[in-house]
Scaffold this active site. Structure first.
Site, PDB file in Angstrom:
ATOM      1  N   GLU A   1       0.853  -1.192   0.000  1.00 19.82           N
ATOM      2  CA  GLU A   1       0.000   0.000   0.000  1.00 19.82           C
ATOM      3  C   GLU A   1       0.888   1.241   0.000  1.00 19.82           C
ATOM      4  O   GLU A   1       2.002   1.222   0.527  1.00 19.82           O
ATOM      5  CB  GLU A   1      -0.877  -0.025   1.265  1.00 19.82           C
ATOM      6  CG  GLU A   1      -1.770   1.193   1.411  1.00 19.82           C
ATOM      7  CD  GLU A   1      -2.864   1.018   2.475  1.00 19.82           C
ATOM      8  OE1 GLU A   1      -2.925  -0.057   3.111  1.00 19.82           O
ATOM      9  OE2 GLU A   1      -3.649   1.964   2.652  1.00 19.82           O
TER      10      GLU A   1
ATOM     11  N   ASN B   1      -6.611   1.462   2.820  1.00 17.08           N
ATOM     12  CA  ASN B   1      -7.362   2.693   3.080  1.00 17.08           C
ATOM     13  C   ASN B   1      -6.951   3.814   2.131  1.00 17.08           C
ATOM     14  O   ASN B   1      -7.758   4.679   1.777  1.00 17.08           O
ATOM     15  CB  ASN B   1      -7.164   3.130   4.532  1.00 17.08           C
ATOM     16  CG  ASN B   1      -7.711   2.105   5.517  1.00 17.08           C
ATOM     17  OD1 ASN B   1      -8.582   1.317   5.175  1.00 17.08           O
ATOM     18  ND2 ASN B   1      -7.189   2.104   6.735  1.00 17.08           N
TER      19      ASN B   1
ATOM     20  N   GLU C   1     -12.568  -2.120   2.169  1.00 16.65           N
ATOM     21  CA  GLU C   1     -13.197  -1.960   3.490  1.00 16.65           C
ATOM     22  C   GLU C   1     -14.250  -0.851   3.506  1.00 16.65           C
ATOM     23  O   GLU C   1     -14.189   0.066   4.334  1.00 16.65           O
ATOM     24  CB  GLU C   1     -12.117  -1.702   4.556  1.00 16.65           C
ATOM     25  CG  GLU C   1     -11.178  -2.878   4.709  1.00 16.65           C
ATOM     26  CD  GLU C   1     -10.208  -2.755   5.883  1.00 16.65           C
ATOM     27  OE1 GLU C   1     -10.091  -1.675   6.479  1.00 16.65           O
ATOM     28  OE2 GLU C   1      -9.551  -3.768   6.188  1.00 16.65           O
TER      29      GLU C   1
ATOM     30  N   GLU D   1      -6.372  -9.545   3.301  1.00 15.74           N
ATOM     31  CA  GLU D   1      -5.527  -8.936   4.344  1.00 15.74           C
ATOM     32  C   GLU D   1      -5.525  -9.881   5.537  1.00 15.74           C
ATOM     33  O   GLU D   1      -6.587 -10.107   6.142  1.00 15.74           O
ATOM     34  CB  GLU D   1      -6.029  -7.552   4.757  1.00 15.74           C
ATOM     35  CG  GLU D   1      -5.821  -6.503   3.686  1.00 15.74           C
ATOM     36  CD  GLU D   1      -6.115  -5.085   4.162  1.00 15.74           C
ATOM     37  OE1 GLU D   1      -5.877  -4.770   5.339  1.00 15.74           O
ATOM     38  OE2 GLU D   1      -6.598  -4.297   3.325  1.00 15.74           O
TER      39      GLU D   1
ATOM     40  N   GLN E   1       1.361  -6.693   5.325  1.00 15.78           N
ATOM     41  CA  GLN E   1       1.728  -6.320   3.971  1.00 15.78           C
ATOM     42  C   GLN E   1       3.093  -6.938   3.657  1.00 15.78           C
ATOM     43  O   GLN E   1       3.505  -7.847   4.372  1.00 15.78           O
ATOM     44  CB  GLN E   1       1.738  -4.812   3.850  1.00 15.78           C
ATOM     45  CG  GLN E   1       0.323  -4.227   4.139  1.00 15.78           C
ATOM     46  CD  GLN E   1       0.160  -2.762   3.729  1.00 15.78           C
ATOM     47  OE1 GLN E   1       1.015  -2.172   3.096  1.00 15.78           O
ATOM     48  NE2 GLN E   1      -0.966  -2.151   4.107  1.00 15.78           N
TER      49      GLN E   1
END
Ligand code: AHR
Length: 496
Positions: free
Chosen positions: A27, A72, A173, A291, A345
């Site tokens: 990310e 996010n 999410e 995740e 991650q």
């Protein structure tokens, strides 16, 4: 003394294992991208600024796909900020993590990095501030051969051939109050459905992942999943699951995290199967556990508006690696429905690989269970009969020996993974007579006296799997001892 017995029958097959079960996640967050995979000026940087020391460590993990660019971050990201000449790319506020994003890396560079690291991208479209139209343009840019505005733009930007990205996440999410432009299940379900239609019209070879509950702890779980699937069932292939575990002070409960993961998977399977029945559909919805990891969320602090700050840089202990290894065993045992799983991650941010800016890259403890399961967990997962004592935990009764068996037909091997959550050694008898005679190749064991030991830049091999003495000769029933608090790989050659 407590004992366990495992009976392995070669015809009791659960499923072949999907390669995509061994996927990960990068990310735009903290130092995952900047000073993680990308650091121009680093001693090992290649012509594009990618760290070759990190690429080497990623290659050894044999990662099928890497989910990108969030997380996010995705829900406020305009993918067009990350294409074209670097000097014209805007620097933006990232509202998800309160940091500054320079956009030096975008989808084109990430695809290049994936090729270098021997992996493939699992891309994601923004369902927060983004629209179905933006998603359609992005897939046109990436996957359309040429002759249109966006595909020609990709060619102009130096990528003649389409990126051919097969797997796409529709948002991230979207039920979370922390998400930029959170939606309720009906709003998201409708938007995801319309987005999926557009994406498949542009490229009908893609497979799509719709957002499930952002964790099983959400009050809306699993109603969210049911409603979203009712809106999207025929247009998507997967529903996502996310779950992180941490130690709240009771090591046994923490070690039993895999019980909770298993319950979560079963609940989503049942929810998806209910919708299948409701829709009179023939299709089985697959699960993308995109995740999963250990994450000490309480330690997370926001550093306002810095560029690639050191956030979410968890340092993993031996105990964390045992828990992690238990979760990986559960994913294997559910491989008939969990066809994608992303270790979240990959670099620096809650990650198996940890770098120093301008310095070394090391393997954290969780690197090893992932590496071994990715290396030896390919083939057909079998359903053994496991007789092992149970212990009460906050997640329910947990087997003391948590086991998965994989028949690697290609290499004529039988690989057994097991986690002993007991604080005593566990004598184990394994009956493998259905395979005839075998010989043991090796017994790899991750254990140690100090469950809180971690690897550091000063001493990067404190937590390191070791080889235990292997049983010699031709065998069909084997007796051995699984050390207390340990994660193990028992490898057998089928032709003794
Ligand atoms: O992996 C870290 C964060 O955890 C991701 O950005 C988000 O999807 C999840 O809540």
């Amino acid at each position: 003394m407590l004992k366990s017995k495992v009976y392995i029958e070669k015809n009791f097959r659960i499923s072949n294992v999907s390669d995509k079960l061994f996927s990960s996640f990068i990310e735009h967050l903290g130092r995952a991208v900047y000073t993680g995979i990308y650091e121009p000026g680093h001693d090992t940087a290649d012509e594009q600024g990618f760290r070759k020391d990190v690429i080497d460590l990623v290659k050894d993990l044999n990662v099928a796909m890497v989910r990108y660019p969030g997380g996010n971050f995705l829900s406020g990201y305009d993918w067009t900020d990350g294409i074209g000449p670097k000097e014209t790319r805007p620097t933006r506020l990232d509202l998800a993590w309160k940091t500054i994003e320079t956009n030096e890396i975008g989808i084109d560079e990430f695809v290049d990095w994936c090729k270098k690291a021997g992996t493939s991208p699992m891309a994601a479209v923004n369902m927060g501030t983004g629209t179905p139209k933006d998603a359609g343009y992005m897939i046109e840019y990436c996957n359309f051969k040429g002759g249109t505005y966006w595909s020609d733009m990709r060619i102009k930007n130096g990528h003649n051939e389409p990126h051919a990205i097969k797997t796409w996440c529709i948002g991230n999410e979207m039920d979370g109050p922390w998400q930029i432009c959170r939606m309720d299940a009906v709003e998201y379900g409708k938007k995801a459905h319309e987005t999926a239609k557009i994406m498949k019209w542009v490229d009908d070879t893609t497979e799509l992942v719709v957002c499930g509950s952002s964790t099983s702890l959400m009050p809306s779980y699993p109603e969210w999943d049911r409603i979203v699937l009712e809106h999207t069932y025929e247009n998507v292939e997967y529903i996502s699951l996310h779950r992180y575990y941490e130690n709240f002070g009771n090591d046994l409960d923490f070690l039993a995290s895999f019980v909770d993961m298993d319950n979560f998977i079963n609940a989503i399977k049942s929810t998806a199967d209910y919708v299948k029945a409701l829709k009179r559909s023939k299709k089985n919805m697959l699960l993308s556990f995109d995740e999963w990891n250990v994450w000490y969320q309480k330690k997370h602090k926001n550093l306002d508006w810095q560029q690639c700050p050191e956030i979410l840089e968890d340092r993993y202990s031996l105990l964390d690696a045992l828990v992690f290894g238990g979760l990986a065993i559960t994913l294997l045992n559910n491989s008939d429905r969990v066809r994608i799983a992303c270790l979240a991650q990959l670099v620096n941010v809650i990650a198996p690989i940890f770098t120093q800016k301008g310095g070394a890259a090391i393997r954290q403890s969780i690197y090893y269970p992932f590496m071994y399961i990715s290396k030896y967990g390919r083939g057909v997962v079998l359903k053994p009969v496991v007789l092992t004592p149970k212990v009460e935990t906050k997640y329910g009764d947990a087997p003391m020996l948590h086991t998965s068996v994989v028949h690697d037909e290609k290499n004529d091997e039988l690989n057994v993974f097991c986690l002993n959550i007991n604080k005593e050694n566990m004598p184990l008898s394994m009956d493998m007579r259905s395979f005839g005679c075998l010989s043991m190749i090796e017994h790899i064991c991750l254990d140690g006296d100090n469950l809180h030991a971690v690897n550091s830049f000063e001493k990067s091999d404190t937590v390191l799997p070791k080889k235990l003495e292997t049983v010699k000769g031709s065998i069909d029933i084997i007796e051995l001892v699984i050390p207390k608090h340990s994660w193990n790989v028992l490898r057998f050659a089928l032709k003794a």
